[in-house]
Design a protein around this motif. Structure first.
Motif, PDB file in Angstrom:
ATOM      1  N   CYS A  53      49.675  -8.948  -0.007  1.00 23.28           N
ATOM      2  CA  CYS A  53      48.329  -9.513  -0.121  1.00 23.28           C
ATOM      3  C   CYS A  53      47.883  -9.986   1.260  1.00 23.28           C
ATOM      4  CB  CYS A  53      48.289 -10.676  -1.110  1.00 23.28           C
ATOM      5  SG  CYS A  53      48.688 -10.208  -2.824  1.00 23.28           S
ATOM      6  N   CYS A  64      49.434 -13.595  -7.955  1.00 22.87           N
ATOM      7  CA  CYS A  64      48.742 -12.324  -8.144  1.00 22.87           C
ATOM      8  C   CYS A  64      49.677 -11.257  -8.710  1.00 22.87           C
ATOM      9  CB  CYS A  64      48.145 -11.852  -6.823  1.00 22.87           C
ATOM     10  SG  CYS A  64      46.812 -12.906  -6.196  1.00 22.87           S
ATOM     11  N   LEU A 161      44.740  -0.525  -4.839  1.00 24.75           N
ATOM     12  CA  LEU A 161      44.233  -1.827  -4.386  1.00 24.75           C
ATOM     13  C   LEU A 161      43.810  -2.649  -5.593  1.00 24.75           C
ATOM     14  CD1 LEU A 161      43.077  -3.828  -2.225  1.00 24.75           C
ATOM     15  CD2 LEU A 161      40.948  -2.509  -2.346  1.00 24.75           C
ATOM     16  N   LYS A 163      42.235  -6.646  -6.598  1.00 23.33           N
ATOM     17  CA  LYS A 163      41.608  -7.846  -6.055  1.00 23.33           C
ATOM     18  C   LYS A 163      41.965  -9.033  -6.930  1.00 23.33           C
ATOM     19  CE  LYS A 163      37.761  -5.449  -3.825  1.00 23.33           C
ATOM     20  NZ  LYS A 163      38.172  -5.820  -2.451  1.00 23.33           N
ATOM     21  N   CYS A 164      42.428 -10.085  -6.272  1.00 26.75           N
ATOM     22  CA  CYS A 164      42.938 -11.258  -6.996  1.00 26.75           C
ATOM     23  C   CYS A 164      42.143 -12.492  -6.587  1.00 26.75           C
ATOM     24  CB  CYS A 164      44.421 -11.451  -6.689  1.00 26.75           C
ATOM     25  SG  CYS A 164      45.174 -12.857  -7.523  1.00 26.75           S
ATOM     26  N   GLN A 165      41.743 -13.280  -7.570  1.00 28.98           N
ATOM     27  CA  GLN A 165      41.003 -14.512  -7.319  1.00 28.98           C
ATOM     28  C   GLN A 165      41.553 -15.612  -8.225  1.00 28.98           C
ATOM     29  OE1 GLN A 165      36.795 -14.209  -8.002  1.00 28.98           O
ATOM     30  NE2 GLN A 165      36.272 -15.962  -6.711  1.00 28.98           N
ATOM     31  N   CYS A 169      45.002 -19.004  -4.414  1.00 30.62           N
ATOM     32  CA  CYS A 169      44.379 -18.126  -3.422  1.00 30.62           C
ATOM     33  C   CYS A 169      43.040 -18.735  -2.975  1.00 30.62           C
ATOM     34  CB  CYS A 169      44.143 -16.740  -4.019  1.00 30.62           C
ATOM     35  SG  CYS A 169      45.680 -15.902  -4.526  1.00 30.62           S
ATOM     36  N   ILE A 172      38.725 -14.289  -2.751  1.00 35.89           N
ATOM     37  CA  ILE A 172      39.119 -12.992  -3.300  1.00 35.89           C
ATOM     38  C   ILE A 172      40.081 -12.313  -2.324  1.00 35.89           C
ATOM     39  CG2 ILE A 172      38.322 -10.726  -4.050  1.00 35.89           C
ATOM     40  CD1 ILE A 172      35.683 -11.961  -4.822  1.00 35.89           C
ATOM     41  N   ASP A 174      42.754  -9.211  -1.337  1.00 38.82           N
ATOM     42  CA  ASP A 174      43.134  -7.815  -1.558  1.00 38.82           C
ATOM     43  C   ASP A 174      44.661  -7.704  -1.569  1.00 38.82           C
ATOM     44  OD1 ASP A 174      40.485  -7.057  -1.605  1.00 38.82           O
ATOM     45  OD2 ASP A 174      40.430  -6.548   0.531  1.00 38.82           O
ATOM     46  N   CYS A 175      45.185  -7.080  -2.616  1.00 40.40           N
ATOM     47  CA  CYS A 175      46.626  -6.885  -2.729  1.00 40.40           C
ATOM     48  C   CYS A 175      46.917  -5.397  -2.901  1.00 40.40           C
ATOM     49  CB  CYS A 175      47.189  -7.668  -3.919  1.00 40.40           C
ATOM     50  SG  CYS A 175      47.034  -9.474  -3.762  1.00 40.40           S
TER      51      CYS A 175
END
Length: 212
Positions: A53, A64, A161, A163-165, A169, A172, A174-175
């Motif tokens: 991430c 995530c 890809l 996206k984790c929120q 964190c 937002i 990117d993982c």
């Protein structure tokens, strides 16, 4: 995990199966069990370590990863293989019980005793119902796990890809998943073989009912 136990189980029940059952056993052993042991375990061995991430926030990557991978494919497949082979063990136990019962009566009444089931491995009486029940359970287990995989991983695919929120964190994030294409191919392969096994179990059940 010692998979030789399952190999012995599958080969032991093979002599009591119909032609459809033998095909099912071959699919489970060759295309599911061996693929799992030889290849799938290695593909998923680095799923957590290589889940990257673009943040240094402590705990964000772990949160995530847990969100997108609530249960590992490997552990789900291992549990599925264990549960789908248990009904075969039930059939073997029923045959062993019938043979032991016949030996007890033979010992008590001597050589003049004639068993109701002279061939304990034949699917007659209660063993027929046990075998039919095992087919329904095997098909049901595979259907349930197909649904579980679909709920956890939509369309059985892994994106490159995500996206984790999620807290902690900061925004937002990117993982990136390790080897998503290879993992998707293995997932689809296991899903297809599972579907074939479900069809074979249902066809064998219909064959037994029609033959009876």
């Amino acid at each position: 995990m010692n998979w030789s136990v399952f190999e012995g189980l599958l080969s032991g029940v093979n002599k009591y199966s119909t032609a459809f059952g033998r095909i099912w056993l071959s699919l489970v052993f060759i295309f599911r069990l061996l693929v799992y042991v030889v290849a799938a375990e290695r593909v998923w061995s680095d799923d957590h370590k290589d889940f990257d991430c673009n943040t240094r926030q402590p705990g964000c990557t772990n949160v995530c990863f847990d969100h997108f991978f609530p249960v590992s494919h490997i552990r789900l497949w291992a549990l599925q293989l264990i549960l789908v082979t248990c009904p075969s063990l039930l059939v073997i136990m029923h045959v062993a019980y019938r043979e032991a019962k016949a030996q007890q009566h033979r010992a008590a009444r001597g050589e003049s005793y004639r068993s109701r089931f002279p061939y304990p491995g034949k699917k007659r009486g209660g063993l027929w119902w046990t075998y039919l029940f095992s087919l329904v359970v095997k098909a049901g287990v595979d259907v349930v796990f197909l649904y579980i995989f679909y709920r956890f991983y939509r369309n059985y695919t892994l994106p490159r890809l995500v996206k984790c929120q999620l807290p902690p964190c900061p925004n937002i994030v990117d993982c990136f998943i390790s080897r998503p294409t290879e993992k998707t191919i293995f997932t689809v392969f296991m899903v297809v073989t599972t579907c074939i096994c479900i069809v074979l179990s249902l066809v064998e059940a219909a064959y037994l009912i029609g033959k009876r």
